[in-house]
Design a protein around this motif. Structure first.
Motif, short mmCIF file in Angstrom:
data_model
loop_
_atom_site.label_atom_id
_atom_site.label_comp_id
_atom_site.label_asym_id
_atom_site.label_seq_id
_atom_site.Cartn_x
_atom_site.Cartn_y
_atom_site.Cartn_z
N ILE A 152 0.87 -1.17 0.00
CA ILE A 152 0.00 0.00 0.00
C ILE A 152 0.90 1.22 0.00
O ILE A 152 1.80 1.33 0.84
CB ILE A 152 -0.94 0.03 1.23
N LYS A 153 0.67 2.12 -0.96
CA LYS A 153 1.49 3.32 -1.08
C LYS A 153 0.63 4.57 -0.95
O LYS A 153 -0.51 4.59 -1.43
CB LYS A 153 2.23 3.36 -2.42
N GLY A 154 1.16 5.58 -0.31
CA GLY A 154 0.45 6.84 -0.16
C GLY A 154 1.36 7.88 0.49
O GLY A 154 2.59 7.82 0.35
N PHE A 155 0.75 8.82 1.22
CA PHE A 155 1.52 9.88 1.87
C PHE A 155 1.06 10.02 3.32
O PHE A 155 -0.12 9.87 3.63
CB PHE A 155 1.34 11.21 1.13
N ASP A 156 2.03 10.31 4.22
CA ASP A 156 1.70 10.47 5.63
C ASP A 156 1.27 11.90 5.91
O ASP A 156 1.16 12.73 4.98
CB ASP A 156 2.87 10.04 6.51
N VAL A 157 1.02 12.22 7.17
CA VAL A 157 0.51 13.54 7.52
C VAL A 157 1.50 14.65 7.22
O VAL A 157 1.13 15.81 7.06
CB VAL A 157 0.11 13.58 9.01
N ALA A 158 2.80 14.31 7.11
CA ALA A 158 3.81 15.32 6.79
C ALA A 158 4.00 15.49 5.29
O ALA A 158 4.80 16.30 4.85
CB ALA A 158 5.14 14.93 7.44
N GLY A 159 3.28 14.69 4.51
CA GLY A 159 3.39 14.78 3.06
C GLY A 159 4.48 13.90 2.47
O GLY A 159 4.72 13.96 1.27
N ALA A 160 5.13 13.10 3.33
CA ALA A 160 6.19 12.22 2.84
C ALA A 160 5.59 10.92 2.32
O ALA A 160 4.57 10.44 2.82
CB ALA A 160 7.19 11.92 3.96
N ALA A 161 6.26 10.35 1.30
CA ALA A 161 5.80 9.08 0.75
C ALA A 161 5.85 7.99 1.81
O ALA A 161 6.81 7.90 2.59
CB ALA A 161 6.66 8.69 -0.46
N SER A 162 4.82 7.16 1.83
CA SER A 162 4.73 6.09 2.84
C SER A 162 4.33 4.80 2.15
O SER A 162 3.44 4.79 1.30
CB SER A 162 3.69 6.46 3.91
N THR A 163 5.01 3.71 2.50
CA THR A 163 4.73 2.40 1.90
C THR A 163 4.57 1.36 3.00
O THR A 163 5.42 1.25 3.88
CB THR A 163 5.87 1.97 0.96
N LEU A 164 3.49 0.61 2.91
CA LEU A 164 3.24 -0.47 3.86
C LEU A 164 3.30 -1.81 3.12
O LEU A 164 2.46 -2.07 2.26
CB LEU A 164 1.86 -0.31 4.51
N PRO A 165 4.30 -2.66 3.40
CA PRO A 165 4.31 -3.99 2.79
C PRO A 165 3.21 -4.86 3.41
O PRO A 165 3.14 -5.01 4.62
CB PRO A 165 5.71 -4.52 3.12
N VAL A 166 2.36 -5.42 2.56
CA VAL A 166 1.24 -6.23 3.04
C VAL A 166 1.53 -7.72 2.81
O VAL A 166 1.39 -8.53 3.73
CB VAL A 166 -0.07 -5.82 2.33
N ILE A 167 1.93 -8.07 1.60
CA ILE A 167 2.28 -9.46 1.25
C ILE A 167 3.69 -9.47 0.68
O ILE A 167 4.02 -8.66 -0.19
CB ILE A 167 1.31 -10.05 0.21
N ALA A 168 4.53 -10.38 1.15
CA ALA A 168 5.88 -10.55 0.63
C ALA A 168 6.16 -12.04 0.49
O ALA A 168 5.89 -12.81 1.42
CB ALA A 168 6.91 -9.89 1.54
N THR A 169 6.67 -12.45 -0.68
CA THR A 169 6.91 -13.86 -0.98
C THR A 169 5.71 -14.73 -0.61
O THR A 169 5.84 -15.77 0.02
CB THR A 169 8.18 -14.38 -0.27
N SER A 170 4.54 -14.24 -0.99
CA SER A 170 3.26 -14.95 -0.85
C SER A 170 2.79 -15.12 0.60
O SER A 170 1.88 -15.89 0.87
CB SER A 170 3.34 -16.35 -1.51
#
Length: 227
Positions: A169-187
């Motif tokens: 999941i990719k988006g931006f945090d409250v400071a406007g910085a890019a934020s990425t949350l890994p949800v699934i990795a190697t299945s």
């Protein structure tokens, strides 16, 4: 140039004798193009198959995940019939059964609204926000601290979903910085405490349930979104 020609298509290898007729319907068209040599012209042959029927046909090799065909093109004199020259070739078409897709999700104040997208295996797999496996497209907003459910579904009996390899999941945090949350990795769920997956045994569908942390993504920003 200006010669008569004939072309045939068979299932399997050209080494197979007798050659095997294709057991599914298809269309074929041809056209000619000019060559850089005035006495010659090029021949373009096109075949159109219903891809949803490939898995059950005799041109599909399930062991190699390839379409295997034999094409014979002949330059002929029609009357009396004589073959001047011929081209015999095996045609193997490899299918990459992995699917990459992106679901765009718009963020409204304190809500997440999902939009659908499909993939290149494209016409055969769809993904959408849902309420769990077996449910339909969900149009209701997702409130903060609630679970986000995504359904990934095959639209063809010839395409099975074996695994979801990667999801972020990719988006931006409250400071406007890019934020990425890994949800699934190697299945596997990257954070099993907030993420789970469910697979339909026959391979027609799977679902992912996870949380979208309010500390990592800004729900209140103007035109906020995640993907």
């Amino acid at each position: 140039k200006g010669r008569d020609f004939d072309f045939q298509l068979y299932a399997g290898s050209c080494e197979t004798k007798p050659r095997v007729a294709i057991d599914m319907e298809y269309t074929k068209t041809n056209s000619t193009v000019n060559s850089d040599k005035p006495s010659m012209e090029g021949l373009i042959v096109k075949y159109d198959f219903n891809k949803t029927l490939l898995g059950g046909s005799n041109i599909w090799n399930k062991n190699t995940s390839m379409v295997e065909l034999c094409q014979i093109t002949q330059l002929i004199i029609p009357d009396p019939l004589m073959v001047i020259t011929e081209d015999i070739r095996d045609i193997d078409i490899d299918f990459d059964m992995n699917v990459a897709f992106s679901i765009g999700v718009g963020l409204a104040p304190a809500t997440i609204t999902a939009a659908n997208d499909t993939t290149d295996l494209a016409s055969y797999v769809e993904a959408y926000q849902c309420e769990g496996m077996g449910t339909s497209n969900l149009t209701a907003d997702l409130a903060p601290n609630s679970e986000l459910h995504l359904c990934i579904k095959s639209k063809s009996t010839d395409v099975e979903i074996q695994s979801l390899n990667t999801m972020v999941i990719k988006g931006f945090d409250v400071a406007g910085a890019a934020s990425t949350l890994p949800v699934i990795a190697t299945s596997r769920p990257r954070f099993p405490s907030i993420t789970s997956t469910e697979y339909e045994p026959a391979g027609s569908e799977m679902s992912v349930s996870t949380r979208v942390p309010i500390g990592m993504f800004n729900y209140e920003a103007l035109n906020a979104s995640i993907s």
